[in-house]
Design a protein around this motif. Structure first.
Motif, PDB file in Angstrom:
ATOM      1  N   LYS A   3       0.817  -1.214   0.000  1.00 14.48           N
ATOM      2  CA  LYS A   3       0.000   0.000   0.000  1.00 14.48           C
ATOM      3  C   LYS A   3       0.848   1.260   0.000  1.00 14.48           C
ATOM      4  CE  LYS A   3      -3.540   2.421   2.716  1.00 14.48           C
ATOM      5  NZ  LYS A   3      -4.392   2.387   3.929  1.00 14.48           N
ATOM      6  N   ASN A   4       2.017   1.203   0.665  1.00 15.58           N
ATOM      7  CA  ASN A   4       2.758   2.440   0.924  1.00 15.58           C
ATOM      8  C   ASN A   4       4.102   2.581   0.217  1.00 15.58           C
ATOM      9  OD1 ASN A   4       1.090   3.850   3.116  1.00 15.58           O
ATOM     10  ND2 ASN A   4       1.306   1.778   3.964  1.00 15.58           N
ATOM     11  N   ALA A   5       4.682   1.490  -0.275  1.00 11.75           N
ATOM     12  CA  ALA A   5       6.022   1.590  -0.849  1.00 11.75           C
ATOM     13  C   ALA A   5       6.042   2.450  -2.106  1.00 11.75           C
ATOM     14  CB  ALA A   5       6.576   0.199  -1.145  1.00 11.75           C
ATOM     15  N   GLY A   6       5.033   2.325  -2.950  1.00 12.72           N
ATOM     16  CA  GLY A   6       4.963   3.188  -4.130  1.00 12.72           C
ATOM     17  C   GLY A   6       6.180   3.044  -5.025  1.00 12.72           C
ATOM     18  N   GLY A   7       6.873   4.155  -5.252  1.00 20.87           N
ATOM     19  CA  GLY A   7       7.986   4.198  -6.202  1.00 20.87           C
ATOM     20  C   GLY A   7       9.201   3.398  -5.828  1.00 20.87           C
ATOM     21  N   TRP A   8       9.286   2.897  -4.602  1.00 20.99           N
ATOM     22  CA  TRP A   8      10.441   2.050  -4.250  1.00 20.99           C
ATOM     23  C   TRP A   8      10.027   0.604  -3.953  1.00 20.99           C
ATOM     24  CZ3 TRP A   8      10.458  -0.263   0.531  1.00 20.99           C
ATOM     25  CH2 TRP A   8       9.628   0.279   1.511  1.00 20.99           C
ATOM     26  N   MET A   9       8.831   0.217  -4.376  1.00 23.40           N
ATOM     27  CA  MET A   9       8.315  -1.122  -4.114  1.00 23.40           C
ATOM     28  C   MET A   9       9.237  -2.185  -4.725  1.00 23.40           C
ATOM     29  SD  MET A   9       5.857  -3.018  -2.878  1.00 23.40           S
ATOM     30  CE  MET A   9       5.473  -4.764  -3.025  1.00 23.40           C
ATOM     31  N   PRO A  10       9.616  -3.216  -3.955  1.00 25.59           N
ATOM     32  CA  PRO A  10      10.438  -4.285  -4.531  1.00 25.59           C
ATOM     33  C   PRO A  10       9.697  -5.000  -5.657  1.00 25.59           C
ATOM     34  CG  PRO A  10       9.665  -4.886  -2.326  1.00 25.59           C
ATOM     35  CD  PRO A  10       9.333  -3.446  -2.531  1.00 25.59           C
TER      36      PRO A  10
ATOM     37  N   VAL B 102      17.193   2.158   0.728  1.00 31.86           N
ATOM     38  CA  VAL B 102      16.718   2.726  -0.532  1.00 31.86           C
ATOM     39  C   VAL B 102      17.654   3.866  -0.923  1.00 31.86           C
ATOM     40  CG1 VAL B 102      14.773   3.742  -1.765  1.00 31.86           C
ATOM     41  CG2 VAL B 102      14.342   2.172   0.141  1.00 31.86           C
ATOM     42  N   GLN B 103      18.212   3.777  -2.117  1.00 29.48           N
ATOM     43  CA  GLN B 103      19.157   4.787  -2.604  1.00 29.48           C
ATOM     44  C   GLN B 103      18.638   5.363  -3.919  1.00 29.48           C
ATOM     45  OE1 GLN B 103      23.331   3.626  -2.534  1.00 29.48           O
ATOM     46  NE2 GLN B 103      23.736   4.882  -4.334  1.00 29.48           N
ATOM     47  N   PRO B 104      18.649   6.696  -4.027  1.00 23.43           N
ATOM     48  CA  PRO B 104      19.277   7.691  -3.168  1.00 23.43           C
ATOM     49  C   PRO B 104      18.338   8.216  -2.079  1.00 23.43           C
ATOM     50  CG  PRO B 104      18.518   8.761  -5.145  1.00 23.43           C
ATOM     51  CD  PRO B 104      18.188   7.296  -5.305  1.00 23.43           C
ATOM     52  N   LEU B 105      18.916   8.797  -1.064  1.00 25.21           N
ATOM     53  CA  LEU B 105      18.124   9.407   0.004  1.00 25.21           C
ATOM     54  C   LEU B 105      17.284  10.559  -0.532  1.00 25.21           C
ATOM     55  CD1 LEU B 105      17.476   9.668   3.048  1.00 25.21           C
ATOM     56  CD2 LEU B 105      19.455  11.195   3.234  1.00 25.21           C
ATOM     57  N   SER B 106      17.774  11.232  -1.573  1.00 22.62           N
ATOM     58  CA  SER B 106      17.034  12.360  -2.150  1.00 22.62           C
ATOM     59  C   SER B 106      15.661  11.950  -2.656  1.00 22.62           C
ATOM     60  CB  SER B 106      17.846  12.988  -3.293  1.00 22.62           C
ATOM     61  OG  SER B 106      18.133  12.020  -4.299  1.00 22.62           O
ATOM     62  N   PHE B 107      15.440  10.657  -2.881  1.00 22.86           N
ATOM     63  CA  PHE B 107      14.120  10.164  -3.278  1.00 22.86           C
ATOM     64  C   PHE B 107      13.078  10.506  -2.215  1.00 22.86           C
ATOM     65  CE2 PHE B 107      11.005   6.635  -3.714  1.00 22.86           C
ATOM     66  CZ  PHE B 107      10.662   6.802  -5.048  1.00 22.86           C
ATOM     67  N   PHE B 108      13.532  10.686  -0.974  1.00 30.32           N
ATOM     68  CA  PHE B 108      12.623  10.973   0.133  1.00 30.32           C
ATOM     69  C   PHE B 108      12.637  12.447   0.517  1.00 30.32           C
ATOM     70  CE2 PHE B 108      13.495   6.465   0.367  1.00 30.32           C
ATOM     71  CZ  PHE B 108      12.220   5.949   0.514  1.00 30.32           C
ATOM     72  N   ALA B 109      12.800  13.301  -0.506  1.00 26.51           N
ATOM     73  CA  ALA B 109      12.639  14.745  -0.286  1.00 26.51           C
ATOM     74  C   ALA B 109      11.179  15.150  -0.361  1.00 26.51           C
ATOM     75  CB  ALA B 109      13.457  15.520  -1.324  1.00 26.51           C
ATOM     76  N   ASP B 110      10.347  14.269  -0.905  1.00 23.96           N
ATOM     77  CA  ASP B 110       8.919  14.549  -1.056  1.00 23.96           C
ATOM     78  C   ASP B 110       8.179  14.195   0.238  1.00 23.96           C
ATOM     79  OD1 ASP B 110       6.533  14.981  -3.003  1.00 23.96           O
ATOM     80  OD2 ASP B 110       6.105  13.064  -2.019  1.00 23.96           O
ATOM     81  N   GLU B 111       7.416  15.144   0.768  1.00 22.66           N
ATOM     82  CA  GLU B 111       6.751  14.936   2.058  1.00 22.66           C
ATOM     83  C   GLU B 111       5.700  13.829   1.987  1.00 22.66           C
ATOM     84  OE1 GLU B 111       4.320  17.499   5.460  1.00 22.66           O
ATOM     85  OE2 GLU B 111       5.629  18.528   4.001  1.00 22.66           O
ATOM     86  N   GLN B 112       4.953  13.760   0.884  1.00 24.99           N
ATOM     87  CA  GLN B 112       3.928  12.738   0.763  1.00 24.99           C
ATOM     88  C   GLN B 112       4.549  11.340   0.716  1.00 24.99           C
ATOM     89  OE1 GLN B 112       0.861  13.669   1.073  1.00 24.99           O
ATOM     90  NE2 GLN B 112      -0.079  11.633   0.886  1.00 24.99           N
TER      91      GLN B 112
ATOM     92  N   ALA C 202      12.754  12.962   5.178  1.00 25.07           N
ATOM     93  CA  ALA C 202      14.007  12.316   5.588  1.00 25.07           C
ATOM     94  C   ALA C 202      15.224  12.913   4.903  1.00 25.07           C
ATOM     95  CB  ALA C 202      13.932  10.822   5.276  1.00 25.07           C
ATOM     96  N   ALA C 203      15.068  13.387   3.663  1.00 27.16           N
ATOM     97  CA  ALA C 203      16.229  13.768   2.859  1.00 27.16           C
ATOM     98  C   ALA C 203      16.966  14.983   3.414  1.00 27.16           C
ATOM     99  CB  ALA C 203      15.799  14.034   1.414  1.00 27.16           C
ATOM    100  N   ASP C 204      16.233  15.904   4.081  1.00 23.45           N
ATOM    101  CA  ASP C 204      16.895  17.116   4.580  1.00 23.45           C
ATOM    102  C   ASP C 204      17.207  17.018   6.071  1.00 23.45           C
ATOM    103  OD1 ASP C 204      14.282  17.201   5.355  1.00 23.45           O
ATOM    104  OD2 ASP C 204      13.996  19.342   4.944  1.00 23.45           O
ATOM    105  N   PHE C 205      17.568  15.809   6.509  1.00 24.35           N
ATOM    106  CA  PHE C 205      17.889  15.587   7.930  1.00 24.35           C
ATOM    107  C   PHE C 205      19.001  16.489   8.423  1.00 24.35           C
ATOM    108  CE2 PHE C 205      21.089  13.225   5.732  1.00 24.35           C
ATOM    109  CZ  PHE C 205      22.209  13.297   6.550  1.00 24.35           C
ATOM    110  N   ALA C 206      19.907  16.907   7.512  1.00 21.66           N
ATOM    111  CA  ALA C 206      21.072  17.683   7.942  1.00 21.66           C
ATOM    112  C   ALA C 206      20.835  19.182   7.911  1.00 21.66           C
ATOM    113  CB  ALA C 206      22.277  17.339   7.060  1.00 21.66           C
ATOM    114  N   SER C 207      19.635  19.633   7.540  1.00 23.16           N
ATOM    115  CA  SER C 207      19.350  21.064   7.556  1.00 23.16           C
ATOM    116  C   SER C 207      19.326  21.572   8.994  1.00 23.16           C
ATOM    117  CB  SER C 207      17.998  21.344   6.890  1.00 23.16           C
ATOM    118  OG  SER C 207      16.939  20.816   7.676  1.00 23.16           O
ATOM    119  N   GLU C 208      19.515  22.858   9.154  1.00 25.34           N
ATOM    120  CA  GLU C 208      19.553  23.435  10.496  1.00 25.34           C
ATOM    121  C   GLU C 208      18.228  23.210  11.226  1.00 25.34           C
ATOM    122  OE1 GLU C 208      21.008  25.545  13.884  1.00 25.34           O
ATOM    123  OE2 GLU C 208      21.943  24.461  12.203  1.00 25.34           O
ATOM    124  N   GLU C 209      17.113  23.373  10.521  1.00 18.93           N
ATOM    125  CA  GLU C 209      15.814  23.193  11.164  1.00 18.93           C
ATOM    126  C   GLU C 209      15.596  21.748  11.606  1.00 18.93           C
ATOM    127  OE1 GLU C 209      16.366  24.451   8.224  1.00 18.93           O
ATOM    128  OE2 GLU C 209      15.832  26.581   8.349  1.00 18.93           O
TER     129      GLU C 209
END
Length: 446
Positions: free
Chosen positions: A42-49, A111-121, A219-226
């Motif tokens: 239901k939830n994996a979407g674009g990274w579904m095995p 799951v690589q790259p981490l940037s794939f998880f820059a989308d909040e949804q 998850a992708a912006d874990f290193a931002s100041e906020e």
């Protein structure tokens, strides 16, 4: 079906999930694991095995999933692999341990790259998947976070020895990650009221007593100041014995360590040093680039001016030249599988050899006698053959191996001597690389 390995992509950060939960062994296997597969599908979407690997590889389906589990049970191997054939890459594993009391299942996903998880949804769906899993399969602790930052944090041992780590597990709040599930024991240790009042993007008590905590929407912006501020607030709240400023400073230092650094490598060695960077762990890449930007190799000393060349001193030059060829063929035989380009004997193959020896730390664990007796002649002869073939060079054979010379351009080069220096240590593989000597000889060709 060829799976897309994380090693097939440019090395970069990934999202890492580790999840070990308890499940009821008395119900049928398909019933026990239905919530797991429901939430995944239901939830994996674009990274579904789309590939399952047990005894053999199959296209993903529920039937192939249970088929692979059944085959592995026959061999007492609880794990099956979860992969993808298209971007983003997935390196996953599902395990179950019936012998443990109570029985457990384990999930490892990268799951690589981490940037794939820059989308909040997309991140929200990931959180919902883990929430569903944790609701059905209680955990003592589960986490999802940047692979690189997890490594910098010292996960999973956090400075403990392996034996203590294996025995105690995540027995206190060593770190707060992007996504966390704290089991009832950890919740009670911290205090349920304190846990549920943690300042974070999402804190939710699950029906089985676990608590889901997500510090930041993506998850992708874990290193931002906020995001680091949110992470520090949550950690200091759950561990009032820790100083907030100290926690935040540590997180900022980790962010600085992972901040992108522009490579400024010597042009001759840029192809080699880029390969060196690609071979180190993701969390070490930027630090390695910084170190290599500051490093400069010594100028090659393995050469003589033409008027200082040593004359041939062997009775049968052809026999000695044949021996040099045999030495070079030994290196080809040794490296032809890990370094296929070694067959070509080109300047580029020298860089491939350099990168392989460095990555494999080839001099470590091998006796000095064996290196000097077998590897030095092989590497030196191979380097000499490349000089001969690509720079119109000519061997000047000598009785002493380290005095063997190649006349190329306006200088006489000492490839055996270079190989001897080259094979002293892992660092000397860079300080005295085959690539650098060839490029230096190339500049003096005319």
């Amino acid at each position: 079906m060829k799976v897309l390995s994380v090693h097939d992509l440019k090395p970069e950060d990934s999202l890492l999930l580790t999840f070990d939960g308890v499940y009821k062994a008395r119900t049928a296997l398909k019933t026990r694991l239905a919530p797991f597969l429901d939430a995944l599908e239901k939830n994996a979407g674009g990274w579904m095995p789309d590939v399952i690997r047990g005894k053999r590889q199959r296209k993903y389906s529920r039937s192939s999933f249970f088929q692979a589990l059944g085959e592995n049970d026959e061999d007492n191997d609880p794990g099956i692999g979860l992969y993808r054939t298209e971007w983003p890459a997935l390196d996953g594993c599902f395990d179950r341990w019936l012998s443990r009391k109570p029985p457990q299942l384990g999930v490892f996903l990268r799951v690589q790259p981490l940037s794939f998880f820059a989308d909040e949804q997309r991140c929200l769906h990931f959180v919902e998947m883990v929430r569903a899993w944790a609701s059905h399969y209680p955990v003592s602790h589960a986490e999802a976070h940047s692979t690189a930052d997890s490594n910098l944090a010292g996960s999973p041992c956090f400075g403990r020895d392996d034996q203590t780590c294996f025995r105690d597990g995540f027995d206190k709040i060593y770190e707060v990650f992007w996504l966390n599930v704290f089991g009832p024991k950890l919740v009670e240790e911290v205090g349920r009221e304190r846990m549920l009042s943690t300042p974070a993007w999402r804190v939710e008590e699950l029906p089985n007593g676990c608590v889901l905590l997500v510090t930041w929407p993506t998850a992708a912006d874990f290193a931002s100041e906020e995001a680091r501020l949110a992470q520090a607030r949550a950690h200091a709240h759950l561990r009032p014995d820790l100083d907030f400023d100290t926690v935040l400073r540590t997180l900022r230092e980790r962010s600085a360590t992972l901040a992108p650094v522009e490579p400024r490598f010597p042009p001759d060695l840029a192809p080699l040093l880029s390969r060196v960077v690609d071979a180190v762990a993701v969390h070490e890449r930027q630090r390695t680039i910084t170190e290599l930007n500051a490093w400069r190799p010594p100028e090659p000393e393995e050469w003589l001016p033409l008027d200082a060349a040593l004359p041939p001193d062997v009775a049968d030059p052809e026999r000695v030249l044949e021996q040099y060829r045999l030495h070079a063929e030994y290196l080809v035989a040794l490296l032809h599988t890990p370094v296929p380009s070694v067959f070509k004997s080109t300047p580029e193959s020298l860089t491939d050899v350099d990168a392989y020896f460095w990555r494999d730390d080839f001099t470590r664990g091998r006796s000095r006698e064996a290196i000097d007796e077998h590897l030095v002649p092989a590497v030196g002869a191979y380097l000499g053959q490349v000089l001969v073939h690509h720079l119109d060079g000519r061997w000047i054979p000598r009785k002493k191996l380290l005095e063997a010379q190649v006349l190329a351009g306006g200088r006489v080069w000492l490839p055996m001597k270079r190989a001897w220096r080259y094979l002293r240590s892992r660092q000397s593989l860079l300080d005295s690389s085959l690539t650098q000597l060839y490029r230096e000889a190339e500049r003096h060709r005319s």
